[in-house]
Scaffold this motif. Structure first.
Motif, PDB file in Angstrom:
ATOM      1  N   ASN A 185     -40.099  66.789  68.795  1.00 25.64           N
ATOM      2  CA  ASN A 185     -39.729  68.090  68.247  1.00 25.64           C
ATOM      3  C   ASN A 185     -40.842  68.631  67.354  1.00 25.64           C
ATOM      4  OD1 ASN A 185     -39.484  66.669  65.780  1.00 25.64           O
ATOM      5  ND2 ASN A 185     -37.354  66.198  66.262  1.00 25.64           N
ATOM      6  N   ASP A 186     -40.608  69.796  66.746  1.00 24.10           N
ATOM      7  CA  ASP A 186     -41.607  70.423  65.880  1.00 24.10           C
ATOM      8  C   ASP A 186     -42.035  69.505  64.743  1.00 24.10           C
ATOM      9  OD1 ASP A 186     -41.392  72.689  67.457  1.00 24.10           O
ATOM     10  OD2 ASP A 186     -40.494  73.935  65.900  1.00 24.10           O
ATOM     11  N   GLY A 187     -41.067  68.831  64.122  1.00 25.08           N
ATOM     12  CA  GLY A 187     -41.384  67.942  63.005  1.00 25.08           C
ATOM     13  C   GLY A 187     -42.321  66.827  63.407  1.00 25.08           C
ATOM     14  N   ALA A 188     -42.081  66.234  64.572  1.00 25.87           N
ATOM     15  CA  ALA A 188     -42.939  65.151  65.052  1.00 25.87           C
ATOM     16  C   ALA A 188     -44.335  65.674  65.394  1.00 25.87           C
ATOM     17  CB  ALA A 188     -42.303  64.485  66.272  1.00 25.87           C
ATOM     18  N   VAL A 189     -44.407  66.872  65.973  1.00 18.63           N
ATOM     19  CA  VAL A 189     -45.712  67.472  66.289  1.00 18.63           C
ATOM     20  C   VAL A 189     -46.484  67.741  65.000  1.00 18.63           C
ATOM     21  CG1 VAL A 189     -46.873  69.520  67.225  1.00 18.63           C
ATOM     22  CG2 VAL A 189     -45.008  68.458  68.499  1.00 18.63           C
ATOM     23  N   LEU A 190     -45.825  68.325  64.015  1.00 16.04           N
ATOM     24  CA  LEU A 190     -46.488  68.610  62.741  1.00 16.04           C
ATOM     25  C   LEU A 190     -46.960  67.332  62.057  1.00 16.04           C
ATOM     26  CD1 LEU A 190     -44.241  71.485  61.411  1.00 16.04           C
ATOM     27  CD2 LEU A 190     -46.649  71.647  62.058  1.00 16.04           C
ATOM     28  N   PRO A 233     -46.470  76.542  55.611  1.00 14.66           N
ATOM     29  CA  PRO A 233     -47.797  76.902  55.098  1.00 14.66           C
ATOM     30  C   PRO A 233     -48.749  75.703  55.179  1.00 14.66           C
ATOM     31  CG  PRO A 233     -46.080  77.673  53.608  1.00 14.66           C
ATOM     32  CD  PRO A 233     -45.410  76.813  54.632  1.00 14.66           C
ATOM     33  N   GLY A 234     -50.003  75.991  55.412  1.00 16.82           N
ATOM     34  CA  GLY A 234     -51.008  74.936  55.496  1.00 16.82           C
ATOM     35  C   GLY A 234     -51.353  74.536  56.922  1.00 16.82           C
ATOM     36  N   VAL A 235     -50.612  75.042  57.893  1.00 12.73           N
ATOM     37  CA  VAL A 235     -50.893  74.756  59.304  1.00 12.73           C
ATOM     38  C   VAL A 235     -51.678  75.924  59.866  1.00 12.73           C
ATOM     39  CG1 VAL A 235     -49.893  74.387  61.588  1.00 12.73           C
ATOM     40  CG2 VAL A 235     -48.833  73.347  59.582  1.00 12.73           C
ATOM     41  N   THR A 236     -52.787  75.651  60.495  1.00 15.53           N
ATOM     42  CA  THR A 236     -53.602  76.696  61.092  1.00 15.53           C
ATOM     43  C   THR A 236     -53.045  77.061  62.458  1.00 15.53           C
ATOM     44  OG1 THR A 236     -55.564  75.910  59.944  1.00 15.53           O
ATOM     45  CG2 THR A 236     -55.919  77.336  61.847  1.00 15.53           C
ATOM     46  N   VAL A 237     -52.681  78.300  62.640  1.00 15.51           N
ATOM     47  CA  VAL A 237     -52.159  78.791  63.912  1.00 15.51           C
ATOM     48  C   VAL A 237     -53.326  79.399  64.681  1.00 15.51           C
ATOM     49  CG1 VAL A 237     -50.594  80.422  65.028  1.00 15.51           C
ATOM     50  CG2 VAL A 237     -49.903  79.244  62.924  1.00 15.51           C
TER      51      VAL A 237
END
Length: 95
Positions: A63-68, A87-91
């Motif tokens: 899921n998103d949490g595991a990817v992050l 915040p802090g993740v580069t898109v």
């Protein structure tokens, strides 16, 4: 359009080797909207690419949490999310 995601395998960005991961929870929408294929075609394409080019598919995260978490821990980690990141993740792109 498959190269949209598979391009990252073994590639570099700013001298950092990219390490892409799949997101099982967000994969159906990603495949439909970005890669324009279903899960069967995606798996078949990776099987052919693995056999022909010796490149394995990206690891699958739940899921998103595991990817992050993977991206936080892994230099060059990249993936796709089903929701907006914290915040802090580069898109680098949106779908």
């Amino acid at each position: 359009m498959f190269e949209t995601f598979s391009w990252a395998k073994g590639k570099y960005y700013n001298a950092i080797r990219l390490v892409p991961v799949d997101n099982v929870a967000a994969q159906p929408a990603f495949l439909e909207k970005v890669l324009k294929m279903d899960a069967v075609k995606y798996a078949t394409t990776w099987a052919k690419k693995s056999f022909r080019d010796g490149i394995n598919p990206p690891a699958a995260m739940a899921n998103d949490g595991a990817v992050l978490e993977f991206i936080r821990r892994t230099p060059g980690g990249c993936g796709y999310l089903g929701a907006d990141p914290l915040p802090g993740v580069t898109v680098i792109g949106r779908y």
